[in-house]
Design a protein around this motif. Structure first.
Motif, PDB file in Angstrom:
ATOM      1  N   PRO A   1      27.386  29.469  36.158  1.00  0.00           N
ATOM      2  CA  PRO A   1      28.676  28.787  36.340  1.00  0.00           C
ATOM      3  C   PRO A   1      29.138  28.031  35.098  1.00  0.00           C
ATOM      4  N   ALA A   2      28.200  27.717  34.203  1.00  0.00           N
ATOM      5  CA  ALA A   2      28.588  27.043  32.963  1.00  0.00           C
ATOM      6  C   ALA A   2      29.302  28.001  32.001  1.00  0.00           C
ATOM      7  N   LEU A   3      29.138  29.296  32.224  1.00  0.00           N
ATOM      8  CA  LEU A   3      29.800  30.288  31.369  1.00  0.00           C
ATOM      9  C   LEU A   3      31.210  30.577  31.863  1.00  0.00           C
ATOM     10  N   VAL A   4      31.333  30.851  33.167  1.00  0.00           N
ATOM     11  CA  VAL A   4      32.641  31.129  33.768  1.00  0.00           C
ATOM     12  C   VAL A   4      32.704  30.494  35.146  1.00  0.00           C
ATOM     13  N   PRO A   5      33.876  30.067  35.585  1.00  0.00           N
ATOM     14  CA  PRO A   5      33.988  29.566  36.956  1.00  0.00           C
ATOM     15  C   PRO A   5      33.832  30.723  37.943  1.00  0.00           C
ATOM     16  N   ASP A   6      33.200  30.435  39.074  1.00  0.00           N
ATOM     17  CA  ASP A   6      33.028  31.438  40.125  1.00  0.00           C
ATOM     18  C   ASP A   6      32.429  32.723  39.555  1.00  0.00           C
TER      19      ASP A   6
ATOM     20  N   ARG B   1      32.201  36.325  41.230  1.00  0.00           N
ATOM     21  CA  ARG B   1      33.413  37.088  41.531  1.00  0.00           C
ATOM     22  C   ARG B   1      33.782  37.972  40.342  1.00  0.00           C
ATOM     23  N   LEU B   2      34.058  39.248  40.634  1.00  0.00           N
ATOM     24  CA  LEU B   2      34.559  40.158  39.608  1.00  0.00           C
ATOM     25  C   LEU B   2      36.051  39.913  39.430  1.00  0.00           C
ATOM     26  N   ASP B   3      36.442  39.540  38.225  1.00  0.00           N
ATOM     27  CA  ASP B   3      37.850  39.240  37.946  1.00  0.00           C
ATOM     28  C   ASP B   3      38.204  39.842  36.595  1.00  0.00           C
ATOM     29  N   VAL B   4      38.805  41.033  36.619  1.00  0.00           N
ATOM     30  CA  VAL B   4      39.068  41.746  35.374  1.00  0.00           C
ATOM     31  C   VAL B   4      40.217  41.135  34.570  1.00  0.00           C
ATOM     32  N   THR B   5      40.861  40.114  35.098  1.00  0.00           N
ATOM     33  CA  THR B   5      41.920  39.439  34.336  1.00  0.00           C
ATOM     34  C   THR B   5      41.380  38.253  33.535  1.00  0.00           C
ATOM     35  N   ARG B   6      40.090  37.957  33.676  1.00  0.00           N
ATOM     36  CA  ARG B   6      39.510  36.841  32.905  1.00  0.00           C
ATOM     37  C   ARG B   6      39.661  37.106  31.414  1.00  0.00           C
ATOM     38  N   GLU B   7      39.833  36.044  30.661  1.00  0.00           N
ATOM     39  CA  GLU B   7      39.720  36.156  29.210  1.00  0.00           C
ATOM     40  C   GLU B   7      38.249  36.412  28.869  1.00  0.00           C
ATOM     41  N   SER B   8      37.999  37.217  27.857  1.00  0.00           N
ATOM     42  CA  SER B   8      36.617  37.524  27.477  1.00  0.00           C
ATOM     43  C   SER B   8      35.868  36.254  27.100  1.00  0.00           C
TER      44      SER B   8
END
Length: 398
Positions: free
Chosen positions: A319-324, A327-334
């Motif tokens: 969770p420290a890397l990305v929120p949630d 969950r697969l979220d292909v719109t996340r910024e890399s």
């Protein structure tokens, strides 16, 4: 760590996810790998920060394995098995720096651009084969197991007439169903072919990786080093990309709202690929790091000579890397995930992997816009004995 699964905790999976007990482990935990007389206690790092700290610290951690007690930890050592000559993960700086610099010309942006038309060609051919097989078809057998090897053969410069035989030797060398003797024989034949190819490239360099290295550096990289690096590229690249192709399609079919990213522009597709790589993280862990001196990590001391296994899937679900992160979220910024490693051993082929996957997923959904699981309720067959996670089959329909 306990449970019915007898495999080491860092390679346990639950479908598309790392095992719950792996995600629940502490940032740095002592674990037992192996059983009986072969059991070894080691450290396991799971959080993104600690994994990056360990992998990024080549001054205090070594990846060079010790094969003799007289070997100095992190030193050049007195013995390296032939199968590890040229394997960059078994080299520390400055030895690692010398060899990696020689190999980098094979992975330039220009080289990747040269490969793109061939990647598109081989993906198109395999999708043709799937279409001709008729719906439903096994995407793993017809596509995932075929595309990566063909691309890697083009990368290193294997003549096209030799590729079928070459890949048969590669797969026979890895096949866990074969006896150790038969696997070793396939490995020897594989190595003999590579050495003969390297000898030809030295006389007349081609456009592939080997040709680029010998044209630029001559014999500064030895035949055995080039052979070993090609083996590493083929074994690791084939396994990782075939795993990502199959698991990526399964993940997207389970999250159909995410597929649209591959029908959009290149930037959206690249962002989606990076999220799939983070979410699935098919390699379990890189070569264990061995402490060259006592190292304090948090409130733990890793003593000189002790090893640390870095769990890449756990670090990428931190969770420290990305929120949630579940969950697969292909719109996340890399984000700065560690699926390709970190530090001096960051994967040389990362750009090629991203290009290959982006090309595949984009072409797949353009060709088969109605692609679906043939039996959504069927239990998937995950491969558990290969160096990277993946599927043994995936039946799809359209």
């Amino acid at each position: 760590m306990s449970g019915d699964d007898s495999r080491p905790v860092h390679i346990r999976r639950e479908g598309l996810d790392p095992a719950a007990e792996l995600l629940a482990a502490g940032a740095l935990t002592e674990v037992t790998v192996g059983s009986g007389a072969d059991a070894v206690t080691t450290w396991m790092a799971t959080t993104h920060a600690v994994v990056r700290q360990v992998m990024g610290d080549h001054t205090r951690f070594s990846t060079r394995r010790r094969w003799d007690r007289r070997d100095e930890i992190g030193g050049e050592g007195i013995f390296r098995p032939r199968e590890l000559v040229g394997n960059l993960m078994d080299y520390d700086p400055p030895e690692h720096t010398r060899l990696r610099q020689k190999l980098t010309p094979g992975f330039t942006l220009r080289k990747m651009q040269r490969l793109q038309p061939y990647i598109e060609q081989i993906v198109s051919e395999r999708l043709d084969a799937m279409e001709q097989a008729g719906s439903p078809a096994d995407l793993i057998e017809l596509v995932a197991n075929e595309v990566p090897g063909a691309v890697l053969c083009e990368l290193i410069g294997v003549p096209r007439d030799d590729r079928s035989m070459f890949m048969q030797l590669c797969h026979a060398h890895l096949d866990p169903a074969r006896s150790q003797k038969r696997r070793a024989a396939a490995g020897e034949a594989f190595s003999r072919y590579l050495l003969a190819m390297i000898a030809r490239e030295r006389k007349e360099p081609g456009e592939g990786l080997i040709g680029a290295v010998v044209a630029e550096y001559g014999d500064e990289a030895t035949d055995e080093e080039l052979r070993g690096f090609c083996v590493q590229v083929m074994l690791a690249g084939d396994d990782n990309i075939s795993g990502m192709i199959g698991l990526g399609v399964l993940a997207l079919l389970k999250h159909p709202d995410q597929i649209e990213a591959f029908r959009g522009d290149e930037q959206s597709a690249q962002r989606a690929v990076d999220e799939l790589i983070r979410y699935l993280t098919v390699p379990y862990a890189p070569t264990p790091r061995i402490a060259k001196e006592d190292v304090t990590i948090g409130d733990q001391v890793v003593k000189k000579g002790e090893s640390v296994i870095c769990s890449l899937p756990a670090a990428n679900r931190d969770p420290a890397l990305v929120p949630d992160p579940e969950r697969l979220d292909v719109t996340r910024e890399s984000v700065s995930h560690v699926a390709f490693g970190h530090g001096v051993h960051h994967c040389l082929g990362a750009a090629l992997a991203r290009l290959e996957l982006r090309t595949f997923y984009t072409m797949l959904w353009r060709r088969f816009p109605t692609l679906a699981l043939a039996d959504p309720g069927q239990e998937n067959n995950f491969r558990l004995t290969t160096p990277a996670y993946g599927l043994t089959s995936l039946m799809v329909e359209w």
